[in-house]
Scaffold this active site. Sequence first.
Site, PDB file in Angstrom:
ATOM      1  N   TYR A   1       0.809  -1.219   0.000  1.00  0.00           N
ATOM      2  CA  TYR A   1       0.000   0.000   0.000  1.00  0.00           C
ATOM      3  C   TYR A   1       0.844   1.273   0.000  1.00  0.00           C
ATOM      4  O   TYR A   1       1.636   1.489  -0.902  1.00  0.00           O
ATOM      5  CB  TYR A   1      -1.008  -0.019   1.151  1.00  0.00           C
ATOM      6  CG  TYR A   1      -2.081  -1.053   0.936  1.00  0.00           C
ATOM      7  CD1 TYR A   1      -3.040  -0.878  -0.050  1.00  0.00           C
ATOM      8  CD2 TYR A   1      -2.115  -2.229   1.684  1.00  0.00           C
ATOM      9  CE1 TYR A   1      -4.025  -1.832  -0.281  1.00  0.00           C
ATOM     10  CE2 TYR A   1      -3.092  -3.186   1.453  1.00  0.00           C
ATOM     11  CZ  TYR A   1      -4.036  -2.977   0.473  1.00  0.00           C
ATOM     12  OH  TYR A   1      -4.995  -3.920   0.243  1.00  0.00           O
ATOM     13  N   SER A   2       0.728   2.102   1.018  1.00  0.00           N
ATOM     14  CA  SER A   2       1.381   3.409   0.995  1.00  0.00           C
ATOM     15  C   SER A   2       2.897   3.355   1.154  1.00  0.00           C
ATOM     16  O   SER A   2       3.551   4.396   1.090  1.00  0.00           O
ATOM     17  CB  SER A   2       0.774   4.325   2.056  1.00  0.00           C
ATOM     18  OG  SER A   2      -0.493   4.771   1.610  1.00  0.00           O
ATOM     19  N   MET A   3       3.450   2.189   1.329  1.00  0.00           N
ATOM     20  CA  MET A   3       4.914   2.102   1.310  1.00  0.00           C
ATOM     21  C   MET A   3       5.445   2.317  -0.108  1.00  0.00           C
ATOM     22  O   MET A   3       6.650   2.426  -0.312  1.00  0.00           O
ATOM     23  CB  MET A   3       5.397   0.766   1.882  1.00  0.00           C
ATOM     24  CG  MET A   3       5.170   0.643   3.386  1.00  0.00           C
ATOM     25  SD  MET A   3       5.772   2.077   4.317  1.00  0.00           S
ATOM     26  CE  MET A   3       7.519   1.942   4.039  1.00  0.00           C
TER      27      MET A   3
ATOM     28  N   TYR B   1      -2.155  14.632   3.272  1.00  0.00           N
ATOM     29  CA  TYR B   1      -1.962  13.336   2.621  1.00  0.00           C
ATOM     30  C   TYR B   1      -2.699  13.365   1.297  1.00  0.00           C
ATOM     31  O   TYR B   1      -3.879  13.740   1.254  1.00  0.00           O
ATOM     32  CB  TYR B   1      -2.528  12.258   3.536  1.00  0.00           C
ATOM     33  CG  TYR B   1      -2.032  10.865   3.289  1.00  0.00           C
ATOM     34  CD1 TYR B   1      -0.672  10.585   3.232  1.00  0.00           C
ATOM     35  CD2 TYR B   1      -2.937   9.826   3.143  1.00  0.00           C
ATOM     36  CE1 TYR B   1      -0.225   9.289   3.031  1.00  0.00           C
ATOM     37  CE2 TYR B   1      -2.497   8.531   2.951  1.00  0.00           C
ATOM     38  CZ  TYR B   1      -1.139   8.275   2.892  1.00  0.00           C
ATOM     39  OH  TYR B   1      -0.705   6.986   2.682  1.00  0.00           O
TER      40      TYR B   1
END
Length: 196
Positions: free
Chosen positions: A28-30, A144
């Site tokens: 995901y957001s990694m 974000y």
Amino acid sequence: QVFHFQPFGLMDVQKSRPVERDTIFRIYSMTKPITSIAVMMLYEAGNFHLDDPVSEFIPELSDLKVFAGMGQTGPRLVDQARPISIRHLLTHTSGLSYGFHQDSPVEQMYRDASLSDPDSNLQEFVEKLAQLPLVSQPGTYWRYSVATDVLGRVVEVVSGQPFDRYLKEMVFAPLGMDDTAFYVPEEKLDRLASIY
């Protein structure tokens, strides 16, 4: 050197399948730090300065307006006080958003635009994004956002390669990250952990 590497738990609870050393997980957001690494590699190679306007690479974003409240006939939009820079994108201070916040009418505009269409590419994504206003002036607030997706398009433009291919050749392969990609190939799907 690896000091300790031991799997724990189940990758599929219903089938009682244990996590293995080669289990594949969604990150995901990694993808954000991975994208930032790609951007910084191109920066270190002298391709741009961090304070360069992103519109030098993505002209579609040059005329984005900024939401300035609601007027009698709808949203009031003003010009950017300063252009969105690469630095703003890296630090989530670009004025872009995601569409899942609830504090601005711009969020609904993001949802209505269907930015996360899995069948579109980064160029098409940017073209949709160019039709939406910014939530705030660039450089004024942390939020974000889809800034990292825009950076992915910057990588494509500067490198001349599709984003996924650039990452594979310049980041994943040199680091031995052979199972990291945007999609899991069919022959590896049995190693993909379920989500709970």
